[in-house]
Design a protein around this motif. Sequence first.
Motif: not given
Length: 133
Positions: A17-22, A44-47, A50-54, A89-101
């Motif tokens: 519900x909050x992440x794409x991939x494994x 994070x596995x390749x690809x 996270x969802x966008x979040x703050x 920063x507090x409230x900053x909308x962002x995402x993070x994860x693995x590179x595609x490969x």
Amino acid sequence: MKILESGSRRTSTAPDTYFTGTVFQDPIHDAPDPARAKALSVTFTPGSRTNWHTHPLGQTLYVTAGIGRVQVLGDVVREIRVGDVIWFAPGEKHWHGAAPEHQMSHIAIQEHQDGTHVEWLEPVSEADYRVEP
């Protein structure tokens, strides 16, 4: 003093519900009140990403393995590597994860405010994720 012995905390799979991939999460510490710090090791596995979040009080990431990507809403996608430290920063909308490969692991540190340490938002689209850093 409290010592959390190695192996005493179980790895879990992050909820889709909050992440794409494994994505795997290993808890490091969730400080009891009145302290507010929470830390996780996240892989994070390749690809995967996270969802966008703050975060109400911000978030620090410390990359421990692999190659990843991060983005703040309205900015470019950035590549991250081992040893990089990222501050949102507090409230900053962002995402993070693995590179595609590549897989990517980081330690995520954040504090809660009124019991909340993250506000989860919509998934990052495949088109937005695939933009080259």
